[in-house]
Design an enzyme around this catalytic site. Structure first.
Site, PDB file in Angstrom:
ATOM      1  N   ARG A  60      59.359  16.051  36.229  1.00 41.65           N
ATOM      2  CA  ARG A  60      60.038  17.504  35.899  1.00 41.65           C
ATOM      3  C   ARG A  60      61.215  17.411  36.891  1.00 41.65           C
ATOM      4  O   ARG A  60      60.980  17.550  38.070  1.00 41.65           O
ATOM      5  CB  ARG A  60      58.724  18.438  36.190  1.00 41.65           C
ATOM      6  CG  ARG A  60      59.229  19.827  35.676  1.00 41.65           C
ATOM      7  CD  ARG A  60      57.803  20.770  35.928  1.00 41.65           C
ATOM      8  NE  ARG A  60      57.693  21.277  37.243  1.00 41.65           N
ATOM      9  CZ  ARG A  60      57.157  22.275  37.787  1.00 41.65           C
ATOM     10  NH1 ARG A  60      56.818  23.298  36.819  1.00 41.65           N
ATOM     11  NH2 ARG A  60      57.025  22.577  39.168  1.00 41.65           N
ATOM     12  N   THR A  91      65.872  22.483  36.730  1.00 43.86           N
ATOM     13  CA  THR A  91      65.941  22.919  35.296  1.00 43.86           C
ATOM     14  C   THR A  91      64.337  23.114  34.901  1.00 43.86           C
ATOM     15  O   THR A  91      63.800  23.848  33.857  1.00 43.86           O
ATOM     16  CB  THR A  91      66.409  22.033  34.378  1.00 43.86           C
ATOM     17  OG1 THR A  91      65.767  20.902  34.362  1.00 43.86           O
ATOM     18  CG2 THR A  91      67.790  21.749  34.764  1.00 43.86           C
ATOM     19  N   ASP A 143      51.670  20.453  45.082  1.00 47.05           N
ATOM     20  CA  ASP A 143      52.323  19.285  44.263  1.00 47.05           C
ATOM     21  C   ASP A 143      51.171  18.154  44.154  1.00 47.05           C
ATOM     22  O   ASP A 143      50.865  17.647  45.021  1.00 47.05           O
ATOM     23  CB  ASP A 143      53.490  18.496  44.913  1.00 47.05           C
ATOM     24  CG  ASP A 143      54.334  17.652  43.882  1.00 47.05           C
ATOM     25  OD1 ASP A 143      53.716  16.888  43.603  1.00 47.05           O
ATOM     26  OD2 ASP A 143      55.438  17.944  43.642  1.00 47.05           O
ATOM     27  N   ASP A 149      52.226  14.386  44.869  1.00 43.76           N
ATOM     28  CA  ASP A 149      52.430  14.203  46.299  1.00 43.76           C
ATOM     29  C   ASP A 149      50.900  14.435  47.197  1.00 43.76           C
ATOM     30  O   ASP A 149      50.588  13.426  48.059  1.00 43.76           O
ATOM     31  CB  ASP A 149      53.329  15.492  47.033  1.00 43.76           C
ATOM     32  CG  ASP A 149      54.613  15.237  46.608  1.00 43.76           C
ATOM     33  OD1 ASP A 149      55.116  13.923  46.227  1.00 43.76           O
ATOM     34  OD2 ASP A 149      55.677  16.247  46.816  1.00 43.76           O
TER      35      ASP A 149
HETATM   36  C1  PRP Z   1      53.801  17.623  37.610  1.00 47.99           C
HETATM   37  C2  PRP Z   1      52.483  17.597  37.162  1.00 47.99           C
HETATM   38  C3  PRP Z   1      52.590  17.657  35.657  1.00 47.99           C
HETATM   39  C4  PRP Z   1      53.969  18.744  35.719  1.00 47.99           C
HETATM   40  C5  PRP Z   1      53.508  20.025  35.405  1.00 47.99           C
HETATM   41  O1  PRP Z   1      54.273  16.463  37.612  1.00 47.99           O
HETATM   42  O2  PRP Z   1      51.669  16.450  37.393  1.00 47.99           O
HETATM   43  O3  PRP Z   1      52.876  16.542  34.786  1.00 47.99           O
HETATM   44  O4  PRP Z   1      54.524  18.675  37.058  1.00 47.99           O
HETATM   45  O5  PRP Z   1      54.565  21.115  35.175  1.00 47.99           O
HETATM   46  P1  PRP Z   1      55.158  21.668  33.846  1.00 47.99           P
HETATM   47  O6  PRP Z   1      53.793  21.914  33.209  1.00 47.99           O
HETATM   48  O7  PRP Z   1      56.180  22.731  34.165  1.00 47.99           O
HETATM   49  O8  PRP Z   1      55.630  20.479  33.077  1.00 47.99           O
HETATM   50  P2  PRP Z   1      55.703  15.876  38.379  1.00 47.99           P
HETATM   51  O9  PRP Z   1      56.880  16.498  37.482  1.00 47.99           O
HETATM   52  O10 PRP Z   1      55.742  16.825  39.643  1.00 47.99           O
HETATM   53  O11 PRP Z   1      55.706  14.492  38.509  1.00 47.99           O
HETATM   54  P3  PRP Z   1      54.837  13.491  39.229  1.00 47.99           P
HETATM   55  O12 PRP Z   1      53.427  13.732  38.901  1.00 47.99           O
HETATM   56  O13 PRP Z   1      55.477  12.244  39.056  1.00 47.99           O
HETATM   57  O14 PRP Z   1      54.993  13.997  40.788  1.00 47.99           O
HETATM   58  N1  URA Z   2      53.551  20.528  39.192  1.00 46.05           N
HETATM   59  C1  URA Z   2      52.422  20.287  40.306  1.00 46.05           C
HETATM   60  O1  URA Z   2      52.163  19.254  41.058  1.00 46.05           O
HETATM   61  N2  URA Z   2      52.229  21.584  40.931  1.00 46.05           N
HETATM   62  C2  URA Z   2      52.313  22.748  40.352  1.00 46.05           C
HETATM   63  O2  URA Z   2      51.964  23.715  40.833  1.00 46.05           O
HETATM   64  C3  URA Z   2      53.469  22.776  39.250  1.00 46.05           C
HETATM   65  C4  URA Z   2      53.659  21.693  38.694  1.00 46.05           C
END
Ligand code: PRP
Ligand code: URA
Length: 209
Positions: free
Chosen positions: A104, A108, A200, A203
């Site tokens: 994500r 944006t 997150d 993380d």
């Molecule tokens: C996080 C989470 C989802 C997304 C949710 O992933 O694991 O996939 O955000 O957000 P949304 O509903 O607003 O799309 P992230 O993009 O942080 O990637 P990652 O798992 O690689 O850290």
């Molecule tokens: N992705 C995450 O990992 N945490 C949030 O709260 C939203 C998006």
């Protein structure tokens, strides 16, 4: 319209409280996330069809029930979805695993796809898309779009924590996809994070930051 199931099972709520706690380190976070995944899978698979089979016990022949019908595929949304896969596979070791890689954009909040790999004959299978977080819903919607473009028609979505905004967006975009949630939270903040949430997820699972 899709059904939304929010789990109120005491074990799930208990474990979720430790997952949310900022003092919980990556090792325990991963273990708890997998444990909640297993407990949720138990419920999500409640309506799987059974067929009768004949089994010979040491005493006599009897009729038993075994799973029939569509084979299950778990699809973690990378990265954070990986944190639930071991727990799911513990319960259903014969399931297959597909992957959808999305991140994500922090500005944006739009999802960007970088990887997709799913098993062959997708029309014969039940796909369960897995991600700990459903925030704006953008990532889940994009992952499911991607699966449907590849011929997948039978899909469920499961997450640990959801914001109402994400649930609404996902239901509108994919009314055929039932949603399973361990904790339904209050809202999103200005950065698109779930409040109170858990921070997150990627993380916290992988110790990046
Ligand atoms: C996080 C989470 C989802 C997304 C949710 O992933 O694991 O996939 O955000 O957000 P949304 O509903 O607003 O799309 P992230 O993009 O942080 O990637 P990652 O798992 O690689 O850290
Ligand atoms: N992705 C995450 O990992 N945490 C949030 O709260 C939203 C998006």
């Amino acid at each position: 319209m899709s059904k939304v199931h929010v789990f109120d099972h005491p074990l799930i709520q208990h474990k979720l409280s430790f997952i949310r706690d900022k003092r919980t380190g990556s090792k325990d976070f991963r273990q708890l996330t997998n444990e909640v995944g297993s407990l949720m899978a138990y419920e999500i698979t409640r309506d799987l069809p059974l067929e009768e089979v004949e089994v010979e016990t040491p005493i006599q022949v009897t009729t038993c029930k075994r799973l029939s019908g569509k084979k299950i595929v778990f699809v973690p949304i990378l990265r954070a979805g990986l944190g639930m896969v071991d727990g799911l596979m513990n319960l259903i070791p014969s399931a297959r695993v597909g992957h959808v890689g999305l991140y994500r954009d922090p500005e944006t909040l739009q999802p960007h796809e970088y990887f997709v790999k799913i098993p062959s004959r997708p029309e014969e299978r039940l796909f369960i898309v897995v991600d700990p977080m459903l925030a704006t819903g953008g990532s889940a919607i994009a992952a499911i779009n991607s699966l449907k473009q590849r011929g997948v028609s039978n899909i469920k979505f499961m997450c640990l924590i959801a914001a109402p905004e994400g649930v609404e967006a996902l239901r509108l975009a994919h009314p055929d996809v039932d949603i399973f949630i361990a904790g339904l939270d209050e809202k999103l903040n200005d950065h698109g994070y779930i409040v109170p949430g858990l921070g997150d997820a990627g993380d916290r699972i992988f110790g990046t930051k």
